[in-house]
Enzyme design. Sequence first.
Site, PDB file in Angstrom:
ATOM      1  N   CYS A 204       0.859  -1.189   0.000  1.00  0.00           N
ATOM      2  CA  CYS A 204       0.000   0.000   0.000  1.00  0.00           C
ATOM      3  C   CYS A 204       0.896   1.240   0.000  1.00  0.00           C
ATOM      4  CB  CYS A 204      -0.918   0.003   1.212  1.00  0.00           C
ATOM      5  SG  CYS A 204      -0.040  -0.126   2.771  1.00  0.00           S
ATOM      6  N   THR A 231       8.356  -3.992   0.614  1.00  0.00           N
ATOM      7  CA  THR A 231       9.034  -3.404  -0.551  1.00  0.00           C
ATOM      8  C   THR A 231       8.288  -2.146  -0.977  1.00  0.00           C
ATOM      9  OG1 THR A 231       7.754  -4.753  -2.104  1.00  0.00           O
ATOM     10  CG2 THR A 231       9.880  -5.649  -1.402  1.00  0.00           C
ATOM     11  N   ARG A 233       7.132   1.295   1.216  1.00  0.00           N
ATOM     12  CA  ARG A 233       7.782   2.503   1.727  1.00  0.00           C
ATOM     13  C   ARG A 233       8.176   2.250   3.174  1.00  0.00           C
ATOM     14  NH1 ARG A 233       8.645   3.734  -2.687  1.00  0.00           N
ATOM     15  NH2 ARG A 233       8.058   5.604  -3.856  1.00  0.00           N
ATOM     16  N   GLU A 262      15.909   5.791   5.191  1.00  0.00           N
ATOM     17  CA  GLU A 262      16.806   5.368   4.106  1.00  0.00           C
ATOM     18  C   GLU A 262      17.462   6.529   3.367  1.00  0.00           C
ATOM     19  OE1 GLU A 262      13.859   3.271   1.571  1.00  0.00           O
ATOM     20  OE2 GLU A 262      14.317   4.752   0.038  1.00  0.00           O
ATOM     21  N   HIS A 294      16.549  -0.435  -1.586  1.00  0.00           N
ATOM     22  CA  HIS A 294      15.545   0.136  -2.494  1.00  0.00           C
ATOM     23  C   HIS A 294      15.881  -0.212  -3.957  1.00  0.00           C
ATOM     24  CE1 HIS A 294      12.253   3.403  -2.453  1.00  0.00           C
ATOM     25  NE2 HIS A 294      12.108   2.662  -3.536  1.00  0.00           N
TER      26      HIS A 294
HETATM   27  P1  NAD Z   1      -1.120   1.087  -6.685  1.00  0.00           P
HETATM   28  O1  NAD Z   1      -1.621   2.476  -6.519  1.00  0.00           O
HETATM   29  O2  NAD Z   1      -1.419   0.339  -7.939  1.00  0.00           O
HETATM   30  O3  NAD Z   1      -1.683   0.174  -5.488  1.00  0.00           O
HETATM   31  C1  NAD Z   1      -1.732   0.625  -4.149  1.00  0.00           C
HETATM   32  C2  NAD Z   1      -2.931  -0.056  -3.514  1.00  0.00           C
HETATM   33  O4  NAD Z   1      -2.955   0.319  -2.127  1.00  0.00           O
HETATM   34  C3  NAD Z   1      -4.271   0.380  -4.115  1.00  0.00           C
HETATM   35  O5  NAD Z   1      -5.054  -0.753  -4.457  1.00  0.00           O
HETATM   36  C4  NAD Z   1      -4.925   1.186  -3.012  1.00  0.00           C
HETATM   37  O6  NAD Z   1      -6.360   1.080  -2.995  1.00  0.00           O
HETATM   38  C5  NAD Z   1      -4.303   0.540  -1.787  1.00  0.00           C
HETATM   39  N1  NAD Z   1      -4.449   1.358  -0.586  1.00  0.00           N
HETATM   40  C6  NAD Z   1      -4.568   2.708  -0.465  1.00  0.00           C
HETATM   41  N2  NAD Z   1      -4.721   3.048   0.822  1.00  0.00           N
HETATM   42  C7  NAD Z   1      -4.681   1.892   1.521  1.00  0.00           C
HETATM   43  C8  NAD Z   1      -4.800   1.601   2.907  1.00  0.00           C
HETATM   44  N3  NAD Z   1      -4.992   2.557   3.820  1.00  0.00           N
HETATM   45  N4  NAD Z   1      -4.715   0.307   3.288  1.00  0.00           N
HETATM   46  C9  NAD Z   1      -4.534  -0.680   2.355  1.00  0.00           C
HETATM   47  N5  NAD Z   1      -4.443  -0.466   1.058  1.00  0.00           N
HETATM   48  C10 NAD Z   1      -4.502   0.813   0.634  1.00  0.00           C
HETATM   49  O7  NAD Z   1       0.428   1.146  -6.400  1.00  0.00           O
HETATM   50  P2  NAD Z   1       1.543   0.083  -6.826  1.00  0.00           P
HETATM   51  O8  NAD Z   1       2.089   0.431  -8.161  1.00  0.00           O
HETATM   52  O9  NAD Z   1       1.023  -1.293  -6.585  1.00  0.00           O
HETATM   53  O10 NAD Z   1       2.677   0.426  -5.757  1.00  0.00           O
HETATM   54  C11 NAD Z   1       2.500   0.154  -4.365  1.00  0.00           C
HETATM   55  C12 NAD Z   1       3.598   0.835  -3.585  1.00  0.00           C
HETATM   56  O11 NAD Z   1       4.853   0.234  -3.927  1.00  0.00           O
HETATM   57  C13 NAD Z   1       3.798   2.319  -3.943  1.00  0.00           C
HETATM   58  O12 NAD Z   1       2.972   3.121  -3.138  1.00  0.00           O
HETATM   59  C14 NAD Z   1       5.245   2.566  -3.659  1.00  0.00           C
HETATM   60  O13 NAD Z   1       5.381   3.112  -2.362  1.00  0.00           O
HETATM   61  C15 NAD Z   1       5.877   1.170  -3.655  1.00  0.00           C
HETATM   62  N6  NAD Z   1       6.925   1.007  -4.683  1.00  0.00           N
HETATM   63  C16 NAD Z   1       8.152   0.568  -4.288  1.00  0.00           C
HETATM   64  C17 NAD Z   1       9.157   0.388  -5.224  1.00  0.00           C
HETATM   65  C18 NAD Z   1      10.518  -0.140  -4.837  1.00  0.00           C
HETATM   66  O14 NAD Z   1      11.466  -0.072  -5.645  1.00  0.00           O
HETATM   67  N7  NAD Z   1      10.708  -0.698  -3.651  1.00  0.00           N
HETATM   68  C19 NAD Z   1       8.906   0.692  -6.568  1.00  0.00           C
HETATM   69  C20 NAD Z   1       7.630   1.122  -6.939  1.00  0.00           C
HETATM   70  C21 NAD Z   1       6.646   1.276  -5.985  1.00  0.00           C
END
Ligand code: NAD
Length: 335
Positions: A204, A231, A233, A262, A294
């Site tokens: 999320c 993975t 935030r 980080e 990351h």
């Molecule tokens: P996305 O927007 O497609 O999915 C996020 C999901 O979280 C959505 O379905 C949303 O409804 C849900 N959500 C929102 N608020 C919530 C809550 N309070 N409780 C539970 N679920 C909730 O995003 P994504 O592309 O799947 O990415 C997810 C996360 O991955 C991003 O927010 C980003 O922080 C992280 N990310 C990390 C890396 C990395 O290299 N480690 C790379 C890209 C993204």
Amino acid sequence: MKVAVFSTKSYDRQFLEAANDNKHELIFLEPRLNLSTCILAHECSAVCVFVNDELNRPTITQLANEGVQLIALRCAGFNNVDLQAAKDCNMSVLRVPAYSPYAVAEHTVGMMLTLNRKMHRAYNRVREGNFSLEGLLGFDLHGRTVGIVGTGKIGEIVAKILKGFGTKLLGYDVMPNPECKEIGMQYVSLQELFAASDIISLHCPLMPETYHIINDDTLQQMKDGVMLINTSRGALIDAPAVVAALKSGKIGYLGLDVYEQEADLFFEDLSTIVIQDDVFQRLLTFPNVLITGHQAFFTAEAVQTIAETTIRNITEFEAGQPAPQNTVSIDRLRR
Ligand code: NAD
């Protein structure tokens, strides 16, 4: 457009230059963007930034004074941008909402497999001629329950991969995903997910509602010896609470690609200096903790898509036609 590209690494430069094809004047800068470095954007109309650049109100105000009109994020998350300040300074914010969700999802499952089968330990042992299996006992993923918090693009792919292992899938999301339901994911409350899962994976976004979603209280709701993977935030997790849970055995396996503090660590070679973050250093001492810096997004496909979308965002902004689906604003967030 003249663009100050902050937090530049060699791979950023390589992929951005290829995608740019001389359309914009890109000024590549190694420092992270913060109040003390924003002067480097002097005479630029845009800044291009990454996950640990600090776009708080003072920095945004100073950038606006320098004539910057656009913040072009080379990432999906925008938790490091004060969107109200951007609006007040009449500054647009564009991001890359999707590049390769496969990259992050595959890294996530890689962490689960590594921790379970202790590949990180086996690799070192075998290199030293130690072929003992003591301490390397794993478990079958087949039949285990995996709880996915946040079932958007990345969470959905993690679920689809894990379905192939024969796991039972639980999900929690404020907006359930029909694709996940279709493959048999059962949506439950967060408490139920925590209580029933052998593995919990966070996907999320970081927002006030999800800040420290993993804390002393929620850890107590989990199974003893749970595997926790983040993975998404860093600030989804209260790291000192997690250290205590590792010491007590509540957490049996921990995989982190992100860490709340980080910004002071990741993306740099700090191998010759003394790291001052005691919580991070404590985490590194546990045999059942795997940390990557990351890097979950870091595949050639993802980095190329990030570069191409970022350049397109800048071009479309300059033409007065920013892509609505890539635009982030406080007004859209409140809708
Ligand atoms: P996305 O927007 O497609 O999915 C996020 C999901 O979280 C959505 O379905 C949303 O409804 C849900 N959500 C929102 N608020 C919530 C809550 N309070 N409780 C539970 N679920 C909730 O995003 P994504 O592309 O799947 O990415 C997810 C996360 O991955 C991003 O927010 C980003 O922080 C992280 N990310 C990390 C890396 C990395 O290299 N480690 C790379 C890209 C993204």
